[in-house]
Write a protein that holds these residues in place. Structure first.
Motif, PDB file in Angstrom:
ATOM      1  N   LEU A 708      26.573  35.671  41.157  1.00 14.99           N
ATOM      2  CA  LEU A 708      26.618  37.127  41.015  1.00 14.99           C
ATOM      3  C   LEU A 708      26.349  37.596  39.586  1.00 14.99           C
ATOM      4  O   LEU A 708      25.980  38.747  39.361  1.00 14.99           O
ATOM      5  CB  LEU A 708      27.982  37.661  41.466  1.00 14.99           C
ATOM      6  CG  LEU A 708      28.316  37.481  42.954  1.00 14.99           C
ATOM      7  CD1 LEU A 708      29.726  37.970  43.235  1.00 14.99           C
ATOM      8  CD2 LEU A 708      27.309  38.232  43.820  1.00 14.99           C
ATOM      9  N   PHE A 709      26.566  36.704  38.628  1.00 13.56           N
ATOM     10  CA  PHE A 709      26.458  37.121  37.225  1.00 13.56           C
ATOM     11  C   PHE A 709      25.317  36.431  36.500  1.00 13.56           C
ATOM     12  O   PHE A 709      25.287  36.387  35.278  1.00 13.56           O
ATOM     13  CB  PHE A 709      27.780  36.823  36.499  1.00 13.56           C
ATOM     14  CG  PHE A 709      28.978  37.414  37.183  1.00 13.56           C
ATOM     15  CD1 PHE A 709      29.076  38.767  37.378  1.00 13.56           C
ATOM     16  CD2 PHE A 709      30.005  36.600  37.650  1.00 13.56           C
ATOM     17  CE1 PHE A 709      30.177  39.318  38.021  1.00 13.56           C
ATOM     18  CE2 PHE A 709      31.103  37.132  38.281  1.00 13.56           C
ATOM     19  CZ  PHE A 709      31.191  38.505  38.479  1.00 13.56           C
ATOM     20  N   PHE A 801      36.420  46.692  37.476  1.00 11.06           N
ATOM     21  CA  PHE A 801      35.570  46.261  38.587  1.00 11.06           C
ATOM     22  C   PHE A 801      34.573  47.362  38.966  1.00 11.06           C
ATOM     23  O   PHE A 801      33.394  47.092  39.226  1.00 11.06           O
ATOM     24  CB  PHE A 801      36.428  45.878  39.793  1.00 11.06           C
ATOM     25  CG  PHE A 801      35.628  45.519  41.004  1.00 11.06           C
ATOM     26  CD1 PHE A 801      34.931  44.317  41.065  1.00 11.06           C
ATOM     27  CD2 PHE A 801      35.548  46.387  42.089  1.00 11.06           C
ATOM     28  CE1 PHE A 801      34.193  43.981  42.187  1.00 11.06           C
ATOM     29  CE2 PHE A 801      34.811  46.054  43.214  1.00 11.06           C
ATOM     30  CZ  PHE A 801      34.127  44.849  43.256  1.00 11.06           C
ATOM     31  N   LYS A 802      35.029  48.602  39.001  1.00  9.57           N
ATOM     32  CA  LYS A 802      34.123  49.690  39.371  1.00  9.57           C
ATOM     33  C   LYS A 802      33.048  49.890  38.308  1.00  9.57           C
ATOM     34  O   LYS A 802      31.892  50.177  38.639  1.00  9.57           O
ATOM     35  CB  LYS A 802      34.921  50.975  39.576  1.00  9.57           C
ATOM     36  CG  LYS A 802      35.753  50.954  40.868  1.00  9.57           C
ATOM     37  CD  LYS A 802      36.445  52.299  41.114  1.00  9.57           C
ATOM     38  CE  LYS A 802      37.175  52.300  42.454  1.00  9.57           C
ATOM     39  NZ  LYS A 802      37.852  53.584  42.724  1.00  9.57           N
ATOM     40  N   ARG A 803      33.410  49.737  37.027  1.00 10.04           N
ATOM     41  CA  ARG A 803      32.392  49.835  35.987  1.00 10.04           C
ATOM     42  C   ARG A 803      31.386  48.693  36.109  1.00 10.04           C
ATOM     43  O   ARG A 803      30.172  48.895  35.933  1.00 10.04           O
ATOM     44  CB  ARG A 803      33.055  49.811  34.601  1.00 10.04           C
ATOM     45  CG  ARG A 803      33.752  51.104  34.241  1.00 10.04           C
ATOM     46  CD  ARG A 803      33.960  51.194  32.730  1.00 10.04           C
ATOM     47  NE  ARG A 803      34.779  50.121  32.223  1.00 10.04           N
ATOM     48  CZ  ARG A 803      36.106  50.168  32.104  1.00 10.04           C
ATOM     49  NH1 ARG A 803      36.745  51.280  32.484  1.00 10.04           N
ATOM     50  NH2 ARG A 803      36.779  49.158  31.616  1.00 10.04           N
ATOM     51  N   LEU A 804      31.888  47.507  36.430  1.00 12.00           N
ATOM     52  CA  LEU A 804      30.992  46.364  36.609  1.00 12.00           C
ATOM     53  C   LEU A 804      30.081  46.590  37.802  1.00 12.00           C
ATOM     54  O   LEU A 804      28.890  46.232  37.774  1.00 12.00           O
ATOM     55  CB  LEU A 804      31.816  45.084  36.797  1.00 12.00           C
ATOM     56  CG  LEU A 804      31.039  43.807  37.063  1.00 12.00           C
ATOM     57  CD1 LEU A 804      30.179  43.433  35.856  1.00 12.00           C
ATOM     58  CD2 LEU A 804      31.991  42.646  37.397  1.00 12.00           C
ATOM     59  N   LEU A 805      30.589  47.221  38.840  1.00 10.06           N
ATOM     60  CA  LEU A 805      29.814  47.452  40.052  1.00 10.06           C
ATOM     61  C   LEU A 805      28.621  48.378  39.780  1.00 10.06           C
ATOM     62  O   LEU A 805      27.554  48.235  40.398  1.00 10.06           O
ATOM     63  CB  LEU A 805      30.728  48.067  41.121  1.00 10.06           C
ATOM     64  CG  LEU A 805      30.255  48.015  42.570  1.00 10.06           C
ATOM     65  CD1 LEU A 805      30.088  46.574  43.028  1.00 10.06           C
ATOM     66  CD2 LEU A 805      31.264  48.739  43.475  1.00 10.06           C
ATOM     67  N   THR A 806      28.805  49.284  38.845  1.00  7.74           N
ATOM     68  CA  THR A 806      27.713  50.218  38.545  1.00  7.74           C
ATOM     69  C   THR A 806      26.633  49.592  37.661  1.00  7.74           C
ATOM     70  O   THR A 806      25.547  50.158  37.527  1.00  7.74           O
ATOM     71  CB  THR A 806      28.269  51.461  37.825  1.00  7.74           C
ATOM     72  OG1 THR A 806      28.862  51.062  36.591  1.00  7.74           O
ATOM     73  CG2 THR A 806      29.306  52.168  38.685  1.00  7.74           C
ATOM     74  N   ARG A 807      26.930  48.413  37.082  1.00 11.06           N
ATOM     75  CA  ARG A 807      25.970  47.793  36.175  1.00 11.06           C
ATOM     76  C   ARG A 807      25.336  46.516  36.721  1.00 11.06           C
ATOM     77  O   ARG A 807      24.368  46.033  36.168  1.00 11.06           O
ATOM     78  CB  ARG A 807      26.646  47.454  34.837  1.00 11.06           C
ATOM     79  CG  ARG A 807      27.161  48.654  34.077  1.00 11.06           C
ATOM     80  CD  ARG A 807      27.480  48.271  32.640  1.00 11.06           C
ATOM     81  NE  ARG A 807      28.475  47.219  32.568  1.00 11.06           N
ATOM     82  CZ  ARG A 807      29.793  47.412  32.449  1.00 11.06           C
ATOM     83  NH1 ARG A 807      30.243  48.653  32.390  1.00 11.06           N
ATOM     84  NH2 ARG A 807      30.628  46.398  32.382  1.00 11.06           N
ATOM     85  N   ASN A 808      25.890  45.975  37.837  1.00 11.77           N
ATOM     86  CA  ASN A 808      25.438  44.674  38.324  1.00 11.77           C
ATOM     87  C   ASN A 808      24.918  44.837  39.747  1.00 11.77           C
ATOM     88  O   ASN A 808      25.685  45.050  40.691  1.00 11.77           O
ATOM     89  CB  ASN A 808      26.601  43.668  38.284  1.00 11.77           C
ATOM     90  CG  ASN A 808      26.133  42.259  38.539  1.00 11.77           C
ATOM     91  OD1 ASN A 808      25.565  41.963  39.580  1.00 11.77           O
ATOM     92  ND2 ASN A 808      26.367  41.376  37.578  1.00 11.77           N
TER      93      ASN A 808
END
Length: 839
Positions: A708-709, A801-808
């Motif tokens: 995922l990363f 997690f939500k910030r990561l979701l918007t970038r990945n």
């Protein structure tokens, strides 16, 4: 006393020691009993000569020789520290820690009970104060169970029971001397009696002050010894100074217990020394200390025995009556421990089940010896102690010691035989007949080949072959007539033999320097536990002990708790690194055991048992491989480095062996051989230095391998690694409960978890994540999620997690796919606009 008389006296005493050991073996008496008898005879002879008319005709040197000045300080400051330190250095300290509860009860508890019981028993029958009676109780409460320990080893007593008795011998001296020093202040004239408040301060300082001092000085000594790794004689010299300096500092400067400090120093060196010293240096150090302790133990007994005629010089009829009271009270107090406390500890599973026969042997084997006489001598030399107390202490302590040595010591083997402890157990007796038959068959083949190689006359060969054949036939008949051993018992015996071979392989690889010295003691302790539990519980206990050796013990769980709750990862990092190295070593050992089953065990126990042992061994190999694989997945970079170092260590050992072969064949000179070995030592020290395990770096390595990363930039990955929290959980741990709304998302670094989905159980493994659906929908969970193996999880809170979701984009797609599989629709409020895919 001049130096000539002193040297002559020491020479005579060493001759007596050298003669007494073979004499004790011939007479089948404990070595200490022989020393006591010989010393008492010499002391009585010297006292008679000095008190007779012959004294005036003696040469001045001979007179000073007979007037050998024996003071209590010789015992307490010269001999006792050596003896205690060596015992602490040689015991299996890790296995003692497993049984610390019964050992403390048998040592400290038994000393306290004996002191109180003897004090109360004496008080009605003597004019001495109650404090003086307690002082006598403390003096005679310390036991010297060396005789019963040696006999237990000869009769193959349970290892755990023998270890408890050994632990008692190590700690009861410390407890008795601490009590002795405490009660002595009550009987000295001109010294104010301590109050209860004083006692509550003095006694804890005697114990804990000694513990802290011994721990500090031992660690300082180990650090100093590790600075000079190539000078083993210098290291031994420093170790010799440790117990004496520890005892002097404790007694003279800190007013704490020198005995406790010396014992703790020895145990600390025992636990930390193998990891800081080379195998050769550690073996050399232990060998030197064995010799020093042998001399110290023998001298302390024979010098104490020389005092017996002097201390018993004013014996009266009433004293014999008081001796009887002390003897009965001591037996009663020891009986309270053996038939009261030990069964209670066994009931709560803190101590092994001790059979009545063994308890009786321990009761009769509670001999008193040199420490009791040394403490009595210290009282008689104290000018502040009233004369009446001096006299009674000297006579009662000496008389009781004589009773234990001359009555209990001389009859101990007979008591062991009457209790039936000298006979082989039924299972071992039945097995012995079969072992003899198999061994004689192998011997016959080898003897025949030897006779042919030496070209001996045929008549001699045929005659000896006939005689040996008759013996073999007799052994075969006994084996056939012996009681049939059930397969269950044969499996147990085979597993014990297999574990014994595992122990031998660990030692062999350690000597070849393939295994790190810092972990060999722990591996040997694990194997000892394996043997012990297998003897008691068969294959089930073998598997349980094998799983425990994988590293998930109480200390590991404590380190996990500290890491999860306090965010302090250093203990867990070290234990994880040690566990990884042990697992690699164990995997190598287990792979070599199959050939041992085929070559040795199959011939004795048969094919069916051998096949079952192969299956049990394969299960251990599989569990070990899974544990290694889990660590490799969890810490990929560290695992690779550890495996590389293992290969380098093996190559250095093979290179060293080649140089040794060339030198033994005369192809290289001694100087060149020494130069090459020194170069290898420098390389080996670098390989032995284990790399540090940093969880923060390992999180970054994990994120690089997580699908995922994969597309994240390095700076984003580093920020994410800092935001993730690591959790180590055990099997059965509930991670998310039914009806709970999760507040973070978990990524699985290693292990597996189980969850229910539409009535079916679903397992998630490494690289997957959970908790995100409930977090995004804010709906309570409909099922529980729990760990089904040891897991390492990385958690991320809701906001991050939500910030990561918007970038990945990969994570965004994975969340949508996961929601579709579960039949969940995520609305626009839960998900922001999808991130753009990276080119």
């Amino acid at each position: 006393m001049d130096i000539i008389a002193l040297v002559g006296a020491l020479a005579v005493l060493f001759i007596v020691i050298g003669v007494s050991e073979p004499l004790s073996e011939r007479l089948r008496l404990p070595f200490t009993v022989i020393l006591a008898i010989v010393g008492a005879v010499i002391g009585a002879g010297a006292l008679y000569v000095l008190s007779s008319d012959l004294a005036t005709t003696l040469n001045p040197v001979m007179r000073r020789f007979l007037e050998l000045p024996i003071r209590s300080n010789i015992f307490l400051y010269v001999l006792l520290p050596t003896l205690l330190f060596q015992v602490a250095l040689m015991v299996n300290a890790r296995r003692m820690l497993d049984d610390w509860v019964p050992i403390l009860v048998m040592a400290v508890g038994a000393v306290i009970v004996a002191t109180v019981v003897i004090g109360y028993a004496l008080s009605p029958f003597t004019s001495l104060s109650f404090a003086a009676c307690l002082l006598i109780g403390a003096i005679v409460s310390t036991t010297d169970p060396s005789a019963v320990v040696s006999i237990f080893r000869n009769i193959a007593a349970p290892q755990r029971l023998t270890r408890i008795v050994e632990g008692e011998s190590l700690l009861n001296d410390a407890a008795a001397i601490a009590l002795f020093g405490f009660f002595l202040t009550f009987v000295m004239s001109g010294v104010p009696d301590p109050s209860l408040q004083d006692a509550l301060v003095i006694f804890p300082w005697l114990v804990f002050g000694g513990v802290l001092l011994g721990l500090f000085l031992a660690r300082l000594t180990v650090a100093l010894m590790s600075v000079i790794p190539t000078f083993p004689r210098a290291q031994v010299s420093i170790s010799v100074a440790l117990p004496y300096l520890t005892y002097i500092i404790a007694e003279q400067f800190l007013a704490t217990s020198g005995v406790i400090a010396v014992v703790v120093a020895g145990l600390t060196l025992n636990l930390t020394g193998p990891g800081r010293l080379t195998p050769i240096s550690w073996s050399y150090l232990r060998e030197v200390w064995e010799v020093l302790a042998y001399w110290a133990g023998a001298l302390i007994f024979i010098l104490a025995a020389l005092l017996i005629p002097r201390l018993m010089g004013d014996l009266r009829l009433n004293d014999l009556y008081l001796m009887g009271v002390v003897i009965l009270a001591a037996f009663f107090a020891r009986g309270i421990i053996l038939w009261g406390m030990l069964p209670a500890l066994s009931f709560v599973r803190l101590s092994p089940q001790v059979e009545p026969a063994y308890r009786a042997a321990i009761l009769w084997g509670g001999l008193r010896g040199a420490v009791t006489l040394a403490l009595a001598l210290a009282v008689t030399e104290n000018a502040l102690v009233p004369p009446a107390i001096k006299r009674e202490v000297g006579i009662l302590a000496t008389g009781f010691t004589l009773f234990t040595l001359l009555v209990q010591g001389t009859t101990l083997r007979w008591v062991i035989a009457r209790l039936g402890l000298d006979r082989l157990p039924r299972l071992d007796q039945a097995l012995s007949n079969q072992v003899i038959a198999v061994a004689l068959q192998n011997v016959r083949e080898e003897v025949a080949e030897t006779a042919r190689d030496f070209k001996l006359p045929q008549e001699v060969i045929r005659s000896e072959a006939k005689r040996f054949g008759e013996r073999l036939d007799g052994a075969v008949k006994l084996a056939e007539a012996a009681e049939e051993i059930p397969d269950r018992d044969r499996v147990t015996l085979g597993l014990v033999a297999l574990a014994g071979r595992e122990r031998d392989l660990i030692i062999e690889n350690f000597r070849q320097q393939l295994f790190s010295a810092r972990l060999v003691d722990r591996m040997l302790s694990d194997v000892d536990r394996l043997i012990e539990q297998t003897r008691g519980g068969g294959r089930n206990e073998y598997r349980a002990a094998g799983r425990k050796a994988l590293g998930y013990g109480g200390w590991y769980r404590l380190a996990v708790t500290i890491h999860n709750r306090l965010r302090w990862s250093l203990p867990l990092e070290r234990m994880t690194a040690e566990r990884f190295e042990i697992l690699l070593n164990q995997r190598l050992i287990l792979g070599e055991l199959h050939s041992y089953i085929n070559s040795k065990i199959r011939r004795i126990h048969g094919r069916r048992v051998a096949d079952l042992l192969h299956e049990l061994l394969r299960r251990r190999e599989e569990e070990t491989d899974n544990a290694v694989e889990g660590l490799r997945l969890q810490y990929p970079g560290y695992a690779e480095e550890m495996e590389r170092r293992f290969i380098r260590r093996a190559s250095l050992r093979l290179e060293e062996r080649e140089y040794d072969t060339l030198f033994s064949d005369g192809l290289i000179s001694r100087e060149l051989h020494a130069t090459l070995r020194n170069r290898l030592s420098g390389r080996r020290s670098k390989v032995e230095a284990r790399p540090a395990l940093d969880f923060a770096l390992q999180k970054d390595a994990f994120l690089r391998s997580f699908p995922l990363f994969e597309g994240m930039r390095d700076d984003q990955r580093r920020k994410l690694a800092r935001a993730l929290r690591t959790h180590h959980v055990e099997p059965g741990t509930v991670l998310l409960r039914k009806g709970e709304v999760p507040h973070c998302v978990y990524f699985i670094a290693s292990g597996a978890v189980e969850m229910e989905r539409k009535g079916q159980k679903v397992r998630l493994g490494r690289g997957e994540f959970f908790g995100h659906i409930g977090l995004l929908t804010r709906q309570p969970r409909r099922a529980m999620i729990s760990a089904i193996s040891h897991c390492t999880l990385l958690s991320l809170d809701e906001a991050r997690f939500k910030r990561l979701l918007t970038r990945n984009r990969s994570l965004y797609d994975a969340v949508l796919h996961s929601a579709e599989l579960r039949g969940v629709t995520l609305d626009s409020a839960a998900l922001s606009d999808p991130p753009q895919r990276l080119p």
